[in-house]
Structure formats: C-alpha cells, structure tokens
Design a protein around this motif. Structure first.
Motif, short mmCIF file in Angstrom:
data_model
loop_
_atom_site.label_atom_id
_atom_site.label_comp_id
_atom_site.label_asym_id
_atom_site.label_seq_id
_atom_site.Cartn_x
_atom_site.Cartn_y
_atom_site.Cartn_z
N ASN A 97 41.17 63.97 46.82
CA ASN A 97 41.24 63.41 48.16
C ASN A 97 40.99 61.90 48.09
O ASN A 97 40.05 61.46 47.43
N LYS A 98 41.82 61.14 48.77
CA LYS A 98 41.73 59.68 48.68
C LYS A 98 40.37 59.16 49.13
O LYS A 98 39.81 58.23 48.53
N LYS A 99 39.82 59.75 50.16
CA LYS A 99 38.50 59.32 50.63
C LYS A 99 37.44 59.51 49.56
O LYS A 99 36.56 58.65 49.36
N LEU A 100 37.53 60.63 48.84
CA LEU A 100 36.57 60.90 47.77
C LEU A 100 36.72 59.88 46.64
O LEU A 100 35.72 59.39 46.11
N VAL A 101 37.96 59.52 46.32
CA VAL A 101 38.18 58.52 45.27
C VAL A 101 37.60 57.17 45.69
O VAL A 101 36.96 56.48 44.89
N GLU A 120 35.12 56.66 47.64
CA GLU A 120 33.67 56.73 47.54
C GLU A 120 33.21 56.55 46.09
O GLU A 120 32.21 55.90 45.82
N LEU A 121 33.96 57.15 45.16
CA LEU A 121 33.64 56.98 43.74
C LEU A 121 33.79 55.52 43.31
O LEU A 121 32.96 54.97 42.58
N LEU A 122 34.83 54.87 43.79
CA LEU A 122 35.09 53.48 43.40
C LEU A 122 34.07 52.52 44.02
O LEU A 122 33.75 51.49 43.42
N SER A 123 33.60 52.83 45.22
CA SER A 123 32.69 51.91 45.91
C SER A 123 31.40 51.68 45.14
O SER A 123 30.76 50.64 45.28
N SER A 124 31.00 52.66 44.32
CA SER A 124 29.78 52.50 43.51
C SER A 124 30.07 52.06 42.08
O SER A 124 29.18 52.03 41.25
N ARG A 125 31.33 51.74 41.83
CA ARG A 125 31.74 51.29 40.50
C ARG A 125 32.60 50.03 40.66
O ARG A 125 33.84 50.09 40.67
N PRO A 126 31.96 48.87 40.83
CA PRO A 126 32.68 47.61 41.15
C PRO A 126 33.79 47.25 40.17
O PRO A 126 34.83 46.74 40.59
N LEU A 127 33.57 47.50 38.88
CA LEU A 127 34.60 47.14 37.90
C LEU A 127 35.88 47.93 38.14
O LEU A 127 36.98 47.37 38.16
N THR A 169 43.96 47.66 52.31
CA THR A 169 43.14 47.51 53.52
C THR A 169 42.24 48.72 53.73
O THR A 169 41.05 48.59 54.04
N ASP A 170 42.81 49.90 53.55
CA ASP A 170 42.00 51.14 53.69
C ASP A 170 40.87 51.17 52.67
O ASP A 170 39.75 51.56 52.98
N LEU A 171 41.19 50.76 51.45
CA LEU A 171 40.20 50.79 50.37
C LEU A 171 39.03 49.87 50.66
O LEU A 171 37.87 50.22 50.44
N LEU A 172 39.31 48.68 51.17
CA LEU A 172 38.25 47.70 51.42
C LEU A 172 37.50 47.96 52.73
O LEU A 172 36.33 47.60 52.86
N THR A 173 38.18 48.57 53.68
CA THR A 173 37.55 48.81 54.97
C THR A 173 36.46 49.88 54.86
O THR A 173 35.41 49.78 55.52
N MET A 174 36.69 50.89 54.02
CA MET A 174 35.73 52.00 53.92
C MET A 174 34.33 51.55 53.51
O MET A 174 33.34 51.96 54.14
N PRO A 175 34.18 50.69 52.48
CA PRO A 175 32.82 50.25 52.13
C PRO A 175 32.33 49.06 52.95
O PRO A 175 31.36 48.39 52.58
N ALA A 190 39.46 42.40 53.37
CA ALA A 190 40.76 43.01 53.61
C ALA A 190 41.64 42.10 54.45
O ALA A 190 42.85 41.99 54.22
N ALA A 191 41.04 41.41 55.42
CA ALA A 191 41.80 40.49 56.28
C ALA A 191 42.37 39.34 55.47
O ALA A 191 43.50 38.90 55.69
N VAL A 192 41.58 38.82 54.52
CA VAL A 192 42.07 37.72 53.67
C VAL A 192 43.26 38.18 52.85
O VAL A 192 44.26 37.45 52.70
N HIS A 193 43.18 39.39 52.29
CA HIS A 193 44.30 39.91 51.50
C HIS A 193 45.54 40.10 52.37
O HIS A 193 46.67 39.83 51.93
N GLN A 194 45.34 40.53 53.61
CA GLN A 194 46.48 40.66 54.53
C GLN A 194 47.11 39.29 54.81
O GLN A 194 48.34 39.16 54.85
#
Length: 413
Positions: free
Chosen positions: A142-146, A148-155, A174-180, A186-190
């Motif tokens: 599930n994308k949300k679960l992924v 969450e895993l990435l949010s605690s692994r900055p690299l 945008t979705d990836l950066l908005t969650m944490p 995300a706005a800068v990337h947009q």
C-alpha cells in the motif's frame, strides 16, 4: 502394451520430442492426449459437449510424471535446461543487487522481509539498490505504508524524491511530501515543475503560478522568502506580458534588464521599459544593476556610458571610481572587456593598500601606477629593473627614467 514398450516403438520414436532441447507447443501437448495405442478404442478419449457425462482417464496413465513436469515447464515458457531458482535471503538478494547480478525480489513476500531489504539497502548506501527496493515496495505494498516507511528513512526518501523529480511525477511527489508534513517543500517542487514544463506561454504560466501562490505559498508555515520569490516571479511575468516581446518571455529579471539597457537606455524613469523602472519593480540590487550595465555597454563599445556611470569628479576635480562591484572584480572584468589603461589606472588608484595596488597594477600591466607606487616606496632598485622590461622610448619608459632622475625622492636603495 506397457508404457515403456509404447514409447520404444519405431512409430513413436520417429515422432518423439526431445525434452532436453525443445519446448513443447500447445499443439504438441494436445497431440499427446489424443494419441491412441493398440487395445484402445477410438472413442475412449472423446468428450461430447452434448452429453452430461464425460469419460476421462487420469493424465498419469498417459505420460510419466517426468514428462508431465516437462510439459508444464514448456507451458510456462521457461527453458527446460534452467535449474529451479533457489529462494534468496535478504543478505543474498542485496549482495547480488549491489554486484549487478541477477536477483529475486518477488521471493520476499512478507512485510518484515521487505522492510529488512529497505534497511539493508540504506545501510549499504548504494543509490541504485535503494531505489530498486523502493520501487519494489511501491509495486507490492500500500502506497501509504511505503510513505510511512520512507518518512523514517531520509536517505531512501531523498532518493525517491529525486527519482520522482526526474520522471516528472509531480503528483506522486506532492503526495509523498505532504504526508510527513513537508507541504512547503512540495509547493517548491510544483513551482519548479510548472516553470520547467510550461514553455514560453506567459499567460499559461501566470495562471498556474497565481493558483499555486494562493493555494500553497500563502498558507501558514510556508517560508516567507519562498513566497516572496514566487510573488516576484509573478510580477516579472506580468511585466513581460505588458512588454509583449516574445524574446523576453519566461526570461530572468537580469536578462530583461540587459534587454532594457540595450534598447531602452534613454527611457525616462516611470516608463515601463526603462531600466530604472524595471529595477525598482523587481528590486534589483545596485550590485546587479552595475554589473549588467557594465557588460552591456562595454560589449557595445559604449565606454563613454561606462565611464560616466563608474567615474565621478570629487570637489577637488580629481577623478574617482564609484561602483558597487568589488574593486578587484571590477578590475578583472574591465581588463577582460579591454578597457583603457587610463580607466584601469583610475580604478587602481581607488585601492588604499599600497601592496595590493602595486600587485594588481603589475598583474594588469598598468605601468604608470607601477612606477608611481615604486616611487612612493622609494624602491629605486626594483624601479630600475622594471624600467628595463619596458619598451625603450615608450611613454612609460620615459616616465620611469624621469622618476629615477627625480632628485626630490630620497631613495632607500
């Protein structure tokens, strides 16, 4: 007839398949099931659609288990010579992945195994391995679960962000950066994506950026500097729209300033195309203004404008330099633009430190300043040697010779 006797008959040998070299086609597999042998009635294997009951024989009575395995392998499309793939541990998979060998990710089905894959790739620090594992997780979890895993692994998160940027997947980014809670980022990337992909359509760019400004950059928590950056860019686009010059569309402020200095230098302040008006509107710094003006007019050989801008007369009538550009940087650029020795000398005399003034005068071969500096230092020996490097009978040579003959100077050597 026994199975072995059947497969050894001459007729069967002629039509037999070599399972070591060939892959059975569906037609060949079907032929095996349809083949009759002595003692078997013709309708034993016939299935009639209209009949409710169908007589079927076990497949094992037709072919051996070994042959059946080969038939199933042929149907899978794999090479019969290939050995079964052994299940790989996390350590083995990561090792093969980093070394560029074949690897199996699909054998890691549990969340625990997939998490260990991600942590192992991060620990190794190999970017390709990290991205490969992350993309595998995106496909199988599930994308949300992924996220969450990435949010605690900055690299791992940064590698995936870079991938999404490169691929232009701005929605996923945008979705990836908005969650944490990284909505401002995300706005800068947009913003970057819109500017990069919109092209030279000023109206389309204005519409999208105004929408982005109101929906994202004017929200609480967004860095004020970033908001100002986007606001200033929108103001520049509005100016470009009014200027109605296709060569200026989606160009930088300094590029537009260079255009105004070239084509509208004499426009008065208040006129839209005046360099001063543009500077005031876009808050161009004095240093940026001086640099653009210097390069534009020097490259056009309009040295009178350059001199009038950078040199002033003091109350004693002496010429001095007034510029926001650091003096050494100004000297270097003037030399590259082939400015006159007189102008270089004027800049050199602005330098208060005598050692720096002498060093730079020698570097740019401004002989008059070198001679004057050595005379002030009362260094007759160095001045004598320097005179020998000058062209005899030149103006500088005569100046050096007259300076050496000056009896009012009390030479120290």
């Amino acid at each position: 007839m026994a199975d072995d006797d059947y497969w050894n008959t001459s007729e069967t040998k002629t039509k037999a398949f070599s399972f070591d070299d060939d892959v059975l086609t569906p037609q060949e597999i079907l032929a095996i099931g349809q083949k009759s042998y002595p003692g078997q009635s013709e309708n034993v294997f016939t299935s009639t659609v209209s009949n409710a009951k169908t007589t079927l024989l076990p497949l094992s009575s037709l072919v051996s288990s070994k042959v059946l395995d080969l038939i199933l392998l042929a149907q899978s499309g794999k090479d019969p010579k290939d050995k079964p793939e052994p299940e790989q541990t996390v350590a083995v998979t990561l090792k093969r992945l980093v070394l560029g060998r074949s690897f199996l990710l699909h054998t890691h089905r549990s969340l625990k195994s997939k998490t260990e894959l991600l942590d192992g790739a991060v620990a190794i620090g190999d970017g390709n391995a990290i991205l490969t594992v992350v993309l595998f997780l995106i496909q199988t979890l599930n994308k949300k679960l992924v996220y969450e895993l990435l949010s605690s692994r900055p690299l791992a998160l940064n590698h995936y962000i870079s991938f999404l940027q490169t691929e232009g997947k701005i929605t996923d980014l945008t979705d990836l950066l908005t969650m944490p809670g990284r909505s401002p980022e995300a706005a800068v990337h947009q913003f970057q994506h819109i500017v990069k992909t919109q092209g030279n359509s000023v109206e389309g760019l204005l519409r999208k950026l105004n929408n982005l400004l109101s929906n994202h950059f004017n929200q609480p928590g967004v860095d004020t500097h970033q908001t100002k950056m986007v606001t200033d860019y929108v103001k520049l686009l509005e100016w470009q729209k009014c200027a109605n010059k296709t060569e200026l569309n989606n160009k930088s402020t300094l590029h537009c300033l260079s255009y105004c200095c070239t084509h509208h230098w004499n426009e008065g302040a208040g006129n839209m195309m005046s360099p001063l008006t543009l500077c005031q509107r876009q808050q161009v710094t004095p240093l940026q203004y001086d640099w653009v003006v210097l390069n534009v007019h020097a490259n056009s050989n309009k040295w009178d404008i350059v001199e009038s801008l950078f040199t002033k007369k003091d109350w004693l009538g002496r010429t001095t330099v007034s510029s926001h550009i650091p003096m050494e940087t100004l000297l270097s650029r003037l030399s590259e633009l082939s400015a006159s020795k007189q102008m270089l000398a004027t800049c050199l005399n602005k330098i208060h430190n005598s050692e720096d003034r002498l060093r730079l005068a020698q570097k740019y071969k401004v002989h008059s300043v070198v001679i004057e500096s050595l005379a002030k230092q009362k260094d007759r020996s160095t001045l004598t040697n320097y005179k020998m490097t000058l062209n005899p009978q030149s103006e500088e040579y005569i100046l050096a010779d007259n300076t050496l003959r000056d009896a009012s100077i009390k030479w120290k050597n």
